[in-house]
Structures are given as structure tokens and as C-alpha cells.
Scaffold this motif. Sequence first.
Motif, PDB file in Angstrom:
ATOM      1  N   GLN A 110       1.146  10.621  -3.341  1.00  0.00           N
ATOM      2  CA  GLN A 110       1.904   9.817  -2.386  1.00  0.00           C
ATOM      3  C   GLN A 110       0.986   8.944  -1.551  1.00  0.00           C
ATOM      4  O   GLN A 110       1.301   7.798  -1.230  1.00  0.00           O
ATOM      5  N   LYS A 111      -0.184   9.468  -1.199  1.00  0.00           N
ATOM      6  CA  LYS A 111      -1.145   8.708  -0.404  1.00  0.00           C
ATOM      7  C   LYS A 111      -1.616   7.474  -1.167  1.00  0.00           C
ATOM      8  O   LYS A 111      -1.722   6.372  -0.603  1.00  0.00           O
ATOM      9  N   THR A 112      -1.891   7.651  -2.460  1.00  0.00           N
ATOM     10  CA  THR A 112      -2.304   6.519  -3.298  1.00  0.00           C
ATOM     11  C   THR A 112      -1.190   5.486  -3.400  1.00  0.00           C
ATOM     12  O   THR A 112      -1.425   4.277  -3.277  1.00  0.00           O
ATOM     13  N   PHE A 115      -0.848   3.441  -0.226  1.00  0.00           N
ATOM     14  CA  PHE A 115      -1.901   2.442  -0.131  1.00  0.00           C
ATOM     15  C   PHE A 115      -1.623   1.276  -1.074  1.00  0.00           C
ATOM     16  O   PHE A 115      -1.803   0.102  -0.715  1.00  0.00           O
ATOM     17  N   MET A 116      -1.154   1.572  -2.279  1.00  0.00           N
ATOM     18  CA  MET A 116      -0.824   0.521  -3.244  1.00  0.00           C
ATOM     19  C   MET A 116       0.266  -0.400  -2.701  1.00  0.00           C
ATOM     20  O   MET A 116       0.154  -1.634  -2.777  1.00  0.00           O
ATOM     21  N   LEU A 117       1.311   0.183  -2.136  1.00  0.00           N
ATOM     22  CA  LEU A 117       2.431  -0.618  -1.651  1.00  0.00           C
ATOM     23  C   LEU A 117       2.024  -1.533  -0.496  1.00  0.00           C
ATOM     24  O   LEU A 117       2.503  -2.670  -0.399  1.00  0.00           O
ATOM     25  N   GLY A 297      -7.868 -13.361  -3.653  1.00  0.00           N
ATOM     26  CA  GLY A 297      -8.437 -13.821  -2.391  1.00  0.00           C
ATOM     27  C   GLY A 297      -8.028 -12.995  -1.201  1.00  0.00           C
ATOM     28  O   GLY A 297      -8.254 -13.402  -0.049  1.00  0.00           O
ATOM     29  N   LYS A 298      -7.417 -11.847  -1.433  1.00  0.00           N
ATOM     30  CA  LYS A 298      -6.993 -10.971  -0.342  1.00  0.00           C
ATOM     31  C   LYS A 298      -7.580  -9.589  -0.572  1.00  0.00           C
ATOM     32  O   LYS A 298      -7.695  -9.126  -1.699  1.00  0.00           O
ATOM     33  N   ARG A 299      -7.924  -8.926   0.520  1.00  0.00           N
ATOM     34  CA  ARG A 299      -8.526  -7.594   0.416  1.00  0.00           C
ATOM     35  C   ARG A 299      -8.012  -6.733   1.559  1.00  0.00           C
ATOM     36  O   ARG A 299      -7.928  -7.180   2.704  1.00  0.00           O
ATOM     37  N   LEU A 300      -7.641  -5.515   1.253  1.00  0.00           N
ATOM     38  CA  LEU A 300      -7.180  -4.576   2.268  1.00  0.00           C
ATOM     39  C   LEU A 300      -7.790  -3.218   1.966  1.00  0.00           C
ATOM     40  O   LEU A 300      -7.461  -2.590   0.963  1.00  0.00           O
ATOM     41  N   THR A 301      -8.710  -2.775   2.819  1.00  0.00           N
ATOM     42  CA  THR A 301      -9.337  -1.473   2.630  1.00  0.00           C
ATOM     43  C   THR A 301      -8.516  -0.390   3.323  1.00  0.00           C
ATOM     44  O   THR A 301      -7.728  -0.672   4.229  1.00  0.00           O
ATOM     45  N   TYR A 302      -8.718   0.850   2.910  1.00  0.00           N
ATOM     46  CA  TYR A 302      -7.975   1.952   3.512  1.00  0.00           C
ATOM     47  C   TYR A 302      -8.375   2.124   4.974  1.00  0.00           C
ATOM     48  O   TYR A 302      -7.535   2.451   5.808  1.00  0.00           O
ATOM     49  N   GLN A 303      -9.638   1.867   5.293  1.00  0.00           N
ATOM     50  CA  GLN A 303     -10.111   1.984   6.670  1.00  0.00           C
ATOM     51  C   GLN A 303      -9.406   0.971   7.571  1.00  0.00           C
ATOM     52  O   GLN A 303      -9.025   1.282   8.699  1.00  0.00           O
TER      53      GLN A 303
END
Length: 316
Positions: A110-112, A115-117, A297-303
Motif C-alpha cells: 500500500q505504501k508503494t 507513492f505511485m499515485l 521533467g518532473k521528479r517527486l521523492t518520498y522525502q
Amino acid sequence: MNANIPKTLNEAIRHFADPDNCLKTTIALRWPNGVTCPTCGSKEVTLLSTRHVWKCKSKHPKQQFSAKVGSVFEDSPIGLDKWFTAIWLMANCKNGVSSCEIARDLGVTQKTAWFMLHRIRLAMNTGSFEKLTGEVEADETFIGGLARNMHKNKKVKITGTGGAGKAVVMGLVDRKSKQVRVVHVPNVQRDTLQTQVRKYVQGGSYVFTDAWLGYHGLDREYVHNVIDHAEAYVQGNVHTNTIENFWSLLKRGLKGTYVSVEPFHLFRYLDEQAFRYNNRKTDDGSRFVETLAGVTGKRLTYQHLTGKDESASALS
């Protein structure tokens, strides 16, 4: 490109089960004029077919790169087949799709899935700067729990319209194009609301609002029409029914699908619902392509997503 895109979810799952089809689709959308190195922009690259990566002939760090580099997929161990299935569901489920459901469907945690969504929601954020024109409706709504469901210690603090402690969302919709702009705002004060109107609506346009005092003064820059809901909901063409219909869609997803949304993440859910609303006249395959085209061109880290990376800039 669209001719090769599946028409249904069943077709999409079968088509993208082949890694080569995933790669071909990514290349066609991201590099229509040929693969280029995301680091230096060189077209002198060689495909290492056994690993599905390319190697740039120029000497620099990170010579080897995959189709995920420089996109919301970067550093994700999840295969593109699962990513594409998640994108299809997210782009086409009218009321959204929960991370628990994605986790069951794709066989991930669920955590993965959560993050994907959120990364897919970032891809849905088009960041359009085109201003709305013609006839535009403006309204605001409160997002939060119902008073009757609150603990008595919290319920006693609610006064007035019941908006205390809730998140405020403002929306504007063009009646002709049916395009919506929606934003999480700190309050419903005049400066806040009118700043958003000026940001998204071309001067001289017809603006339709309810009788809230925060909209008073718009007639200096717009043709301001007001409907007092204490007297009527429609008077000729003066109403805010279009944006209120959008609120019903938004709240149906938030209350029925996502159930609990932190205010910190609310703007991402707004981007998601606005994307589906603005593309509702197209077919499922087109919405999938539109979302997939926005991953680059977009990036979203978990942190950053969880607020642990304070140095990261806001991706809104």
C-alpha cells in the motif's frame, strides 16, 4: 501515436504486459525526434538492448540511462507495465482509485501504491497559464469532516458556516470550454479570493459568484454578476451551478474513495480531479496518453512527499 494506444483497460493490460511495447510508447511520447541523453542532450546514444538502457557517447557522469530517468518514474524499481496500469486507472476512474485498490491490483504494498499515485498526480498537473475568458464562475468550498461526526470537544468550537478547522478550496470554471482551475487557499478573505480571480481570469470577462463579501469589488475589473443563494439559485444565466457540480465530483472522490486526505497533500488531489474534469470529453486512451506525456521533467521523492526534505522546492 494514438492509433497504437489501447481503447480499454483489458487491452491496455495485455498490450503493456510486453516490456517492448512499454518502451516503444515511452520513446514515442518522450523522444518523438529520436532518443537524447537527459544529462547532456546529445543524440549520440547507443541502445543496450539486453538491459533496455542507452549509453551516451559523450564522456560525463551517468552516461547510461533508462526511459525512467528524468521523469516521475526515476529510481522506481516498479516495471513500466505496472506503472502504465496505474496511470490508466488513475486517469479514467471518475471518482479516483485508492492506494489499497492499486496495491491489490498490482501486487505491491500500500505504501508503494500511495507513492505511485502521488507521482501520477504530479504528472497530471499541467500548470496551464492560459487565463479563462468569457463567462467564468467562481466559488469556494470547505473540505473536512462533518460536524455530526466530530467528537463533542471539537464540535463545540464550530461557529458560523461550520468552516472552522477545514481546508478552503477555491475554483473557477469557464462556462464555454468547461475548463476548471482549482486551488487550495488559506482563507476566504477578499484579498485571497480576488487574487486568485485576477490570476486565472482575463480582465473584462463576465464573472459569476454568490453574494459572499469576499467577491465585492470585482466589478472594477470584471462584469460581476451576483446570485444571492438566500433568495434563489438561478436568475436567468446568473448562477454558480457549474462549479458546484464540480464540487460534488471532488467531494465524492475525497469522501468515498480517499476517505482521509491530509491538508498538506490536498493540492495534489485537486490536480487529479481537475485533470479528469478538464479531459472528460476525450476517451480513455487519450486521457492515458495525456497523463503519460506529463511524466517527463518532473521528479517527486518520498522525502519531499512526506515533508522530510525541507530544502526541496514545492512541486505544485
